[in-house]
Design a protein around this motif. Structure first.
Motif, PDB file in Angstrom:
ATOM      1  N   ARG A   1       6.762   1.003  17.267  1.00 46.39           N
ATOM      2  CA  ARG A   1       5.441   2.003  17.130  1.00 46.39           C
ATOM      3  C   ARG A   1       5.428   2.599  15.730  1.00 46.39           C
ATOM      4  O   ARG A   1       4.397   2.622  15.124  1.00 46.39           O
ATOM      5  CB  ARG A   1       5.072   2.684  18.229  1.00 46.39           C
ATOM      6  CG  ARG A   1       4.419   1.958  19.600  1.00 46.39           C
ATOM      7  CD  ARG A   1       4.405   2.729  20.647  1.00 46.39           C
ATOM      8  NE  ARG A   1       5.681   2.985  21.299  1.00 46.39           N
ATOM      9  CZ  ARG A   1       6.082   3.897  22.282  1.00 46.39           C
ATOM     10  NH1 ARG A   1       5.320   4.840  22.521  1.00 46.39           N
ATOM     11  NH2 ARG A   1       7.205   3.662  22.558  1.00 46.39           N
ATOM     12  N   VAL A   2       6.528   3.082  15.289  1.00 44.78           N
ATOM     13  CA  VAL A   2       6.690   3.809  14.057  1.00 44.78           C
ATOM     14  C   VAL A   2       6.289   2.799  12.982  1.00 44.78           C
ATOM     15  O   VAL A   2       5.647   3.130  11.864  1.00 44.78           O
ATOM     16  CB  VAL A   2       8.071   4.283  13.716  1.00 44.78           C
ATOM     17  CG1 VAL A   2       8.304   4.935  12.309  1.00 44.78           C
ATOM     18  CG2 VAL A   2       8.670   5.405  14.782  1.00 44.78           C
ATOM     19  N   GLU A   3       6.908   1.576  13.225  1.00 50.20           N
ATOM     20  CA  GLU A   3       6.293   0.533  12.057  1.00 50.20           C
ATOM     21  C   GLU A   3       5.087   0.190  11.978  1.00 50.20           C
ATOM     22  O   GLU A   3       4.323  -0.265  11.053  1.00 50.20           O
ATOM     23  CB  GLU A   3       7.294  -0.752  12.476  1.00 50.20           C
ATOM     24  CG  GLU A   3       8.860  -0.483  12.236  1.00 50.20           C
ATOM     25  CD  GLU A   3       9.570  -1.568  12.881  1.00 50.20           C
ATOM     26  OE1 GLU A   3       9.085  -2.563  13.331  1.00 50.20           O
ATOM     27  OE2 GLU A   3      10.915  -1.723  12.820  1.00 50.20           O
ATOM     28  N   GLU A   4       4.486   0.183  13.242  1.00 45.87           N
ATOM     29  CA  GLU A   4       2.943  -0.271  13.336  1.00 45.87           C
ATOM     30  C   GLU A   4       2.036   0.666  12.703  1.00 45.87           C
ATOM     31  O   GLU A   4       0.969   0.577  12.620  1.00 45.87           O
ATOM     32  CB  GLU A   4       2.676  -0.416  14.988  1.00 45.87           C
ATOM     33  CG  GLU A   4       3.278  -1.551  15.700  1.00 45.87           C
ATOM     34  CD  GLU A   4       3.377  -1.590  16.888  1.00 45.87           C
ATOM     35  OE1 GLU A   4       2.487  -0.617  17.529  1.00 45.87           O
ATOM     36  OE2 GLU A   4       3.738  -2.527  17.794  1.00 45.87           O
ATOM     37  N   LEU A   5       2.476   1.936  12.318  1.00 41.77           N
ATOM     38  CA  LEU A   5       1.668   3.011  11.589  1.00 41.77           C
ATOM     39  C   LEU A   5       1.131   2.367  10.223  1.00 41.77           C
ATOM     40  O   LEU A   5       0.111   2.798   9.949  1.00 41.77           O
ATOM     41  CB  LEU A   5       2.258   4.176  11.389  1.00 41.77           C
ATOM     42  CG  LEU A   5       2.837   5.018  12.568  1.00 41.77           C
ATOM     43  CD1 LEU A   5       3.777   6.241  12.175  1.00 41.77           C
ATOM     44  CD2 LEU A   5       1.770   5.573  13.322  1.00 41.77           C
ATOM     45  N   PHE A   6       1.822   1.152   9.850  1.00 42.83           N
ATOM     46  CA  PHE A   6       1.376   0.862   8.414  1.00 42.83           C
ATOM     47  C   PHE A   6       0.066  -0.060   8.716  1.00 42.83           C
ATOM     48  O   PHE A   6      -0.386  -0.632   7.852  1.00 42.83           O
ATOM     49  CB  PHE A   6       2.583   0.049   7.814  1.00 42.83           C
ATOM     50  CG  PHE A   6       3.517   0.762   7.330  1.00 42.83           C
ATOM     51  CD1 PHE A   6       3.317   1.454   5.908  1.00 42.83           C
ATOM     52  CD2 PHE A   6       4.631   1.258   7.657  1.00 42.83           C
ATOM     53  CE1 PHE A   6       4.054   2.326   5.387  1.00 42.83           C
ATOM     54  CE2 PHE A   6       5.503   2.194   6.946  1.00 42.83           C
ATOM     55  CZ  PHE A   6       5.256   2.870   5.993  1.00 42.83           C
ATOM     56  N   TYR A   7      -0.238  -0.557   9.986  1.00 40.35           N
ATOM     57  CA  TYR A   7      -1.137  -1.477  10.216  1.00 40.35           C
ATOM     58  C   TYR A   7      -2.404  -0.994  11.129  1.00 40.35           C
ATOM     59  O   TYR A   7      -2.289  -0.101  11.809  1.00 40.35           O
ATOM     60  CB  TYR A   7      -0.473  -2.683  10.683  1.00 40.35           C
ATOM     61  CG  TYR A   7       0.495  -3.343   9.727  1.00 40.35           C
ATOM     62  CD1 TYR A   7      -0.112  -4.120   8.623  1.00 40.35           C
ATOM     63  CD2 TYR A   7       1.652  -3.326   9.877  1.00 40.35           C
ATOM     64  CE1 TYR A   7       0.765  -4.528   7.473  1.00 40.35           C
ATOM     65  CE2 TYR A   7       2.576  -3.701   8.964  1.00 40.35           C
ATOM     66  CZ  TYR A   7       2.223  -4.608   7.695  1.00 40.35           C
ATOM     67  OH  TYR A   7       3.006  -5.045   6.822  1.00 40.35           O
TER      68      TYR A   7
ATOM     69  N   ARG B   1      13.837  -1.359   7.925  1.00 41.22           N
ATOM     70  CA  ARG B   1      15.413  -1.219   7.611  1.00 41.22           C
ATOM     71  C   ARG B   1      15.776  -0.021   8.453  1.00 41.22           C
ATOM     72  O   ARG B   1      16.777   0.121   8.951  1.00 41.22           O
ATOM     73  CB  ARG B   1      15.895  -1.355   6.506  1.00 41.22           C
ATOM     74  CG  ARG B   1      15.741  -2.955   6.029  1.00 41.22           C
ATOM     75  CD  ARG B   1      15.952  -2.983   4.475  1.00 41.22           C
ATOM     76  NE  ARG B   1      15.974  -4.622   4.072  1.00 41.22           N
ATOM     77  CZ  ARG B   1      15.397  -4.967   2.765  1.00 41.22           C
ATOM     78  NH1 ARG B   1      15.484  -3.988   1.867  1.00 41.22           N
ATOM     79  NH2 ARG B   1      15.317  -6.224   2.688  1.00 41.22           N
ATOM     80  N   MET B   2      15.042   1.228   7.868  1.00 40.95           N
ATOM     81  CA  MET B   2      15.453   2.299   8.563  1.00 40.95           C
ATOM     82  C   MET B   2      15.385   2.430  10.100  1.00 40.95           C
ATOM     83  O   MET B   2      16.155   3.006  10.786  1.00 40.95           O
ATOM     84  CB  MET B   2      14.482   3.656   7.855  1.00 40.95           C
ATOM     85  CG  MET B   2      14.852   4.096   6.290  1.00 40.95           C
ATOM     86  SD  MET B   2      14.118   5.451   5.674  1.00 40.95           S
ATOM     87  CE  MET B   2      12.182   4.793   5.841  1.00 40.95           C
ATOM     88  N   VAL B   3      14.278   1.863  10.564  1.00 37.27           N
ATOM     89  CA  VAL B   3      14.042   2.078  12.069  1.00 37.27           C
ATOM     90  C   VAL B   3      14.949   1.255  12.749  1.00 37.27           C
ATOM     91  O   VAL B   3      15.695   1.665  13.521  1.00 37.27           O
ATOM     92  CB  VAL B   3      12.580   1.493  12.336  1.00 37.27           C
ATOM     93  CG1 VAL B   3      12.389   1.240  13.822  1.00 37.27           C
ATOM     94  CG2 VAL B   3      11.433   2.411  11.951  1.00 37.27           C
ATOM     95  N   ARG B   4      15.355   0.075  12.240  1.00 30.18           N
ATOM     96  CA  ARG B   4      16.445  -0.727  12.798  1.00 30.18           C
ATOM     97  C   ARG B   4      17.797   0.017  12.686  1.00 30.18           C
ATOM     98  O   ARG B   4      18.319  -0.169  13.648  1.00 30.18           O
ATOM     99  CB  ARG B   4      16.375  -2.093  12.046  1.00 30.18           C
ATOM    100  CG  ARG B   4      15.106  -3.033  12.622  1.00 30.18           C
ATOM    101  CD  ARG B   4      15.119  -4.301  11.877  1.00 30.18           C
ATOM    102  NE  ARG B   4      16.312  -4.967  11.980  1.00 30.18           N
ATOM    103  CZ  ARG B   4      16.284  -5.756  13.179  1.00 30.18           C
ATOM    104  NH1 ARG B   4      15.484  -5.810  14.175  1.00 30.18           N
ATOM    105  NH2 ARG B   4      17.358  -6.661  13.560  1.00 30.18           N
ATOM    106  N   ALA B   5      18.272   0.525  11.611  1.00 28.16           N
ATOM    107  CA  ALA B   5      19.398   1.425  11.350  1.00 28.16           C
ATOM    108  C   ALA B   5      19.495   2.482  12.519  1.00 28.16           C
ATOM    109  O   ALA B   5      20.630   2.666  12.926  1.00 28.16           O
ATOM    110  CB  ALA B   5      19.581   1.734  10.047  1.00 28.16           C
TER     111      ALA B   5
END
Length: 85
Positions: free
Chosen positions: A79-85, A61-65
């Protein structure tokens, strides 16, 4: 809120460059503290860390915002979101 960084002065730019060059001179003083096997083991341990789905949703949600905010010129990448996986 809008943030403008601009460019640093010539003196600051020179300081940055000299600091960067000094790092290269320190190569001979760096000592190994972990083995390759240690690093692999740490990576395997890190992969076992549980991340609650609500935390992942919050990051998404933060990234999309940032992508739709009027005052943000350069948004986060997926890619920021992908840091979780």
């Amino acid at each position: 809120m809008k943030i403008s960084f601009g460019y640093v002065s010539e003196d600051v730019e020179l300081d940055i460059l000299y600091d960067y060059l000094a790092i290269g001179n320190g190569k001979n003083t760096v000592k190994q503290v972990l083995t390759y096997k240690d690093i692999i083991q740490l990576q395997q341990q890190a992969e076992k860390i549980y991340i609650h789905p609500e935390l992942v949703k919050g990051v998404v949600r933060m990234v999309r915002a940032t992508r739709s905010h009027q005052e943000i010129a350069l948004a986060d990448a997926q890619r920021v979101e992908e840091l979780f996986y």
